[in-house]
Design an enzyme around this catalytic site. Sequence first.
Site, short mmCIF file in Angstrom:
data_model
loop_
_atom_site.label_atom_id
_atom_site.label_comp_id
_atom_site.label_asym_id
_atom_site.label_seq_id
_atom_site.Cartn_x
_atom_site.Cartn_y
_atom_site.Cartn_z
N SER A 149 3.36 -6.29 2.31
CA SER A 149 2.49 -7.04 3.54
C SER A 149 1.76 -8.14 2.78
CB SER A 149 1.44 -5.65 3.92
OG SER A 149 0.31 -6.86 4.52
N TYR A 163 -4.41 0.54 0.42
CA TYR A 163 -3.54 -0.55 1.22
C TYR A 163 -2.91 -1.14 0.05
CZ TYR A 163 -0.78 -2.30 4.59
OH TYR A 163 0.13 -3.04 5.34
#
Length: 256
Positions: A149, A163
């Site tokens: 990401s 995350y």
Amino acid sequence: MDTTQLFSLKGRSALITGGSRGIGRMIAEGFLAQGARVYISARKAAACDQTAKELSAFGHCVSLPADVSTVEGAQALVDAYAKHEGSLDILVNNAGAAWGAPYDEFPESGWDKVVDLNLKTPFFLTKALTPMLKKAATDRLSKVINIASIDGISVNPQETYSYAASKAGLIQLTRRMALRLAQDRIVVSAIAPGAFASDMNKDARDHGDEVKGRIPAGRIGTPEDMAGAAIYLASRAGDYVMGSTLVVDGGVTHAR
């Protein structure tokens, strides 16, 4: 030079975790369009089965429901896949989770769930599948694609601590694994997506007009954008891309 087959996946097998929706589904449909036999996995069996049924209109797509958040679950997926294929050409480690909470309230459960699935699972699932990846790596290279990401590259305002850490770790893990697996003719690379409409990225899904205003490209990502990146890395075209992370974000990391 013959480039007509450079992006073809004809005759190759692919296993995609988190393949029932979002980015995983986009990649699955793209691989099918290029001629691959695609196996998708997801924790929710009904959703996985339904997506495989829908994607079967485009080619060979099989549902293999599994919870890969544990080593035991990952091995169960390997065993299920082995009932269909004797080797594996392409593995896409896409299954992931996110958790957001204020710093002072961030729970241990929100750390463990996310880091286990986003960082531990890609390592142990790849390790379990390495014999099958090596078996496929004869006339052509096998591929492992980790879905990272842009939040592992640059910092956004959201308090998604586990995350961001897990995706940054996955980018470094991609480099480390690439060096080790190159000797087995297995190429490891990663994709760092930006804003794509999905259940995980509800802002892009539900507020696309607002989100695109912060993206230099002026839009959120389309399924073709994600499929194109994955096809490039999975095909002969991406054979010399080892350990790198391909950023697919419309330029947003440069604007932060």
